[in-house]
Design a protein around this motif. Structure first.
Motif, PDB file in Angstrom:
ATOM      1  N   ASP A 311       0.834  -1.206   0.000  1.00  0.00           N
ATOM      2  CA  ASP A 311       0.000   0.000   0.000  1.00  0.00           C
ATOM      3  C   ASP A 311       0.865   1.250   0.000  1.00  0.00           C
ATOM      4  O   ASP A 311       0.587   2.233  -0.704  1.00  0.00           O
ATOM      5  CB  ASP A 311      -0.881   0.040   1.260  1.00  0.00           C
ATOM      6  CG  ASP A 311      -2.110  -0.842   1.159  1.00  0.00           C
ATOM      7  OD1 ASP A 311      -2.349  -1.411   0.089  1.00  0.00           O
ATOM      8  OD2 ASP A 311      -2.829  -0.964   2.178  1.00  0.00           O
ATOM      9  N   GLU A 312       1.911   1.219   0.807  1.00  0.00           N
ATOM     10  CA  GLU A 312       2.760   2.409   0.968  1.00  0.00           C
ATOM     11  C   GLU A 312       3.513   2.733  -0.317  1.00  0.00           C
ATOM     12  O   GLU A 312       3.680   3.907  -0.671  1.00  0.00           O
ATOM     13  CB  GLU A 312       3.730   2.188   2.127  1.00  0.00           C
ATOM     14  CG  GLU A 312       4.109   3.448   2.852  1.00  0.00           C
ATOM     15  CD  GLU A 312       2.950   4.072   3.604  1.00  0.00           C
ATOM     16  OE1 GLU A 312       2.962   5.298   3.783  1.00  0.00           O
ATOM     17  OE2 GLU A 312       2.032   3.339   4.023  1.00  0.00           O
ATOM     18  N   ALA A 331       8.503   6.698 -10.592  1.00  0.00           N
ATOM     19  CA  ALA A 331       8.043   5.596 -11.437  1.00  0.00           C
ATOM     20  C   ALA A 331       8.067   4.271 -10.678  1.00  0.00           C
ATOM     21  O   ALA A 331       8.636   4.161  -9.585  1.00  0.00           O
ATOM     22  CB  ALA A 331       8.919   5.505 -12.679  1.00  0.00           C
ATOM     23  N   ALA A 332       7.466   3.253 -11.285  1.00  0.00           N
ATOM     24  CA  ALA A 332       7.322   1.951 -10.622  1.00  0.00           C
ATOM     25  C   ALA A 332       8.660   1.394 -10.152  1.00  0.00           C
ATOM     26  O   ALA A 332       8.790   0.949  -9.001  1.00  0.00           O
ATOM     27  CB  ALA A 332       6.641   0.968 -11.569  1.00  0.00           C
ATOM     28  N   GLU A 333       9.672   1.413 -11.013  1.00  0.00           N
ATOM     29  CA  GLU A 333      10.974   0.887 -10.607  1.00  0.00           C
ATOM     30  C   GLU A 333      11.547   1.672  -9.438  1.00  0.00           C
ATOM     31  O   GLU A 333      12.126   1.098  -8.510  1.00  0.00           O
ATOM     32  CB  GLU A 333      11.951   0.910 -11.786  1.00  0.00           C
ATOM     33  CG  GLU A 333      11.657  -0.123 -12.847  1.00  0.00           C
ATOM     34  CD  GLU A 333      12.776  -0.220 -13.874  1.00  0.00           C
ATOM     35  OE1 GLU A 333      13.832   0.439 -13.674  1.00  0.00           O
ATOM     36  OE2 GLU A 333      12.611  -0.960 -14.859  1.00  0.00           O
ATOM     37  N   ASP A 334      11.388   2.989  -9.471  1.00  0.00           N
ATOM     38  CA  ASP A 334      11.902   3.820  -8.384  1.00  0.00           C
ATOM     39  C   ASP A 334      11.247   3.472  -7.067  1.00  0.00           C
ATOM     40  O   ASP A 334      11.906   3.368  -6.025  1.00  0.00           O
ATOM     41  CB  ASP A 334      11.655   5.304  -8.692  1.00  0.00           C
ATOM     42  CG  ASP A 334      12.429   5.796  -9.896  1.00  0.00           C
ATOM     43  OD1 ASP A 334      13.546   5.290 -10.123  1.00  0.00           O
ATOM     44  OD2 ASP A 334      11.929   6.691 -10.605  1.00  0.00           O
ATOM     45  N   HIS A 371      -6.453  -9.399  -9.689  1.00  0.00           N
ATOM     46  CA  HIS A 371      -5.872  -8.054  -9.746  1.00  0.00           C
ATOM     47  C   HIS A 371      -4.406  -8.060 -10.161  1.00  0.00           C
ATOM     48  O   HIS A 371      -3.817  -6.994 -10.356  1.00  0.00           O
ATOM     49  CB  HIS A 371      -6.041  -7.339  -8.392  1.00  0.00           C
ATOM     50  CG  HIS A 371      -5.327  -8.007  -7.257  1.00  0.00           C
ATOM     51  ND1 HIS A 371      -5.854  -9.064  -6.572  1.00  0.00           N
ATOM     52  CD2 HIS A 371      -4.127  -7.762  -6.681  1.00  0.00           C
ATOM     53  CE1 HIS A 371      -5.012  -9.448  -5.634  1.00  0.00           C
ATOM     54  NE2 HIS A 371      -3.951  -8.682  -5.675  1.00  0.00           N
ATOM     55  N   LEU A 372      -3.815  -9.252 -10.328  1.00  0.00           N
ATOM     56  CA  LEU A 372      -2.444  -9.358 -10.836  1.00  0.00           C
ATOM     57  C   LEU A 372      -2.407 -10.033 -12.198  1.00  0.00           C
ATOM     58  O   LEU A 372      -1.360 -10.515 -12.635  1.00  0.00           O
ATOM     59  CB  LEU A 372      -1.577 -10.124  -9.826  1.00  0.00           C
ATOM     60  CG  LEU A 372      -1.417  -9.461  -8.464  1.00  0.00           C
ATOM     61  CD1 LEU A 372      -0.616 -10.346  -7.523  1.00  0.00           C
ATOM     62  CD2 LEU A 372      -0.757  -8.089  -8.583  1.00  0.00           C
ATOM     63  N   ALA A 383       4.322  -2.204  -7.703  1.00  0.00           N
ATOM     64  CA  ALA A 383       4.123  -0.806  -7.326  1.00  0.00           C
ATOM     65  C   ALA A 383       2.655  -0.417  -7.279  1.00  0.00           C
ATOM     66  O   ALA A 383       2.246   0.368  -6.407  1.00  0.00           O
ATOM     67  CB  ALA A 383       4.862   0.101  -8.314  1.00  0.00           C
ATOM     68  N   TYR A 384       1.842  -0.946  -8.185  1.00  0.00           N
ATOM     69  CA  TYR A 384       0.494  -0.405  -8.361  1.00  0.00           C
ATOM     70  C   TYR A 384      -0.644  -1.373  -8.050  1.00  0.00           C
ATOM     71  O   TYR A 384      -1.777  -0.929  -7.859  1.00  0.00           O
ATOM     72  CB  TYR A 384       0.325   0.083  -9.808  1.00  0.00           C
ATOM     73  CG  TYR A 384       1.255   1.200 -10.192  1.00  0.00           C
ATOM     74  CD1 TYR A 384       1.257   2.405  -9.495  1.00  0.00           C
ATOM     75  CD2 TYR A 384       2.134   1.055 -11.263  1.00  0.00           C
ATOM     76  CE1 TYR A 384       2.110   3.433  -9.860  1.00  0.00           C
ATOM     77  CE2 TYR A 384       2.992   2.083 -11.630  1.00  0.00           C
ATOM     78  CZ  TYR A 384       2.970   3.268 -10.927  1.00  0.00           C
ATOM     79  OH  TYR A 384       3.824   4.287 -11.278  1.00  0.00           O
TER      80      TYR A 384
END
Length: 430
Positions: A311-312, A331-334, A371-372, A383-384
């Motif tokens: 969540d965080e 971004a997601a990787e970050d 959801h995946l 990430a999302y």
């Protein structure tokens, strides 16, 4: 050799690529022996990772774990009123037993959601040390000191307790527990106490951790009184070094970001707490661009209200884009790096990456969920889309803490029952 093999899954590598591989762990020293296919070893124990992503254990770089007992106790208030009117009076009624069961409840929650390491600021720290040792997690622990509203003797006693706790328990639990001296913040601890805490900590090569620039109320008084920004003040006090780390860093300006980068001081971003308390939006992308080490923390369960690092990470990505007014920011990787390697680096503990010779702190995420699906980009999913409840196995220091969603080191049902009883008694005392 006593070994653990995590087999049949895909593995997240430090460069954020994903490859199908097994992971072989030396359980005697808690390190990763090998990652790959066709590993030449018969393992003592195996974990099935078929249909799963094997990733580094998440690192919750700032929390107050025993505050699980205050989850939902006081909501929908700004930070200062929330602390003074609700949280601090409630905490004054906590017993050592409350601290222990609150910690165990938080540890169960973290194990179940793939967190293997955390940093914690609270009190009655020996109770938390015992709980962490039993649960099998890795942690950096410290006693949070506050001197405002206390006479000089009581204030010095509180600072000395933080220093002595840090000295006594550093290296506990066979090295899984490290410590820090933890004055609460630059505005709740007086200058002479801060200066002494930093000097004593660094003499013993122990980091200092504190809240900084969380709200404008933590910035404006320092600027008005000293005509300098809070982190400049912290540097003058010796509290801004490469071993130290701050929580929040919401209201930092360009000069303070440059100071963080120059000194190597870590920043722990707590987006959910910052949003809930309307503290503001930290300029995370600016910090990353400047080379600041940024990790992620949940803060306490009273201001979040959970300890789920998935969540965080999602919150960090979303609010990071708003703060930068740029959809490509954070971004997601970050954000996955921030929740793993970034957090580990910020708090100065091993972990955050799966690599041969590194510590075997591992979360296995089950991808078999609507959801995946579809698995277009697994880093994006982390990430999302992923949730703590997607974690199937959790391993720390080579030891299996959760297998097939069953926590092995703590009795979840008993912990939850004790927590309910503790809160009933606590509310009567309050």
């Amino acid at each position: 050799m006593d070994t653990l093999r995590i087999e049949g899954g895909q593995v997240l590598r430090p460069d954020m690529t994903v490859e199908r591989a097994d992971v072989l762990v030396d359980r005697d020293d808690g390190t990763i022996l090998d990652i790959g296919t066709d590993l030449d070893a018969d393992a003592s124990e195996t974990l099935d990772a078929d249909g799963c992503l094997v990733m580094p254990g998440l690192v919750n770089a700032h929390c107050h774990v025993s505050m699980t007992l205050l989850r939902g106790y006081a909501d929908d208030k700004p930070l200062d009123a929330w602390l003074r009117e609700d949280i601090w009076p409630a905490e004054a009624a906590l017993t050592a037993d409350d601290i222990r069961v609150g910690a165990e409840l938080g540890l169960v929650e973290m194990i179940r959601s793939g967190t293997t390491t955390f940093a914690d600021m609270y009190f009655d720290v020996p109770e938390i040390v015992d709980a962490v040792e039993k649960a099998g997690l890795r942690a950096r622990l410290g006693h949070g000191s506050v001197t405002i509203g206390k006479d000089d003797d009581d204030a010095w006693d509180d600072i000395e307790e933080s220093i002595e706790i840090a000295r006594e328990f550093d290296g506990a639990a066979d090295g899984r527990i490290r410590t820090a001296v933890m004055p609460h913040s630059l505005t709740t601890v007086g200058e002479e106490y801060l200066r002494e805490a930093a000097a004593e900590a660094h003499e013993d090569d122990i980091p200092v951790h504190y809240h900084a620039n969380e709200t404008t109320d933590e910035v404006d008084p320092i600027v008005e009184e000293r005509d300098e920004r809070p982190l400049s003040y912290a540097k003058d006090l010796g509290m801004l070094t490469e071993r130290d780390f701050i929580a929040h860093g919401v209201h930092v300006d360009d000069e303070e970001i440059a100071l963080l980068a120059e000194t190597g001081t870590g920043v722990v971003h707590c987006p959910a707490s910052n949003m809930k308390l309307a503290s503001g939006m930290a300029p995370v992308q600016d910090m990353l661009d400047a080379g600041v080490t940024v990790g992620i923390g949940t803060d306490g369960a009273a201001s979040n209200n959970d300890l789920d690092m998935f969540d965080e990470m999602r919150d960090a990505a979303m609010i990071g884009k708003l703060a930068a007014d740029d959809a490509s920011a954070v971004a997601a990787e970050d954000v996955v790096r921030m929740g793993t390697a970034g957090s580990a680096e910020a708090i100065g503990l091993p972990g955050g990456a799966l690599e041969v010779g590194g510590v075997a702190d591992i979360a296995v995420v089950d991808l078999d969920a609507p959801h995946l699906t579809p698995a277009n980009d697994l880093v994006s999913h982390l990430a999302y889309a992923a949730r703590g409840s997607d974690v199937r196995h959790t391993v720390c220091n080579g030891q299996v803490l959760m297998r097939d969603r069953e926590v092995l080191t703590l009795d979840q049902a008993a912990v939850m029952e004790r927590a309910r009883d503790a809160v009933t008694a606590l509310r009567d005392r309050i």
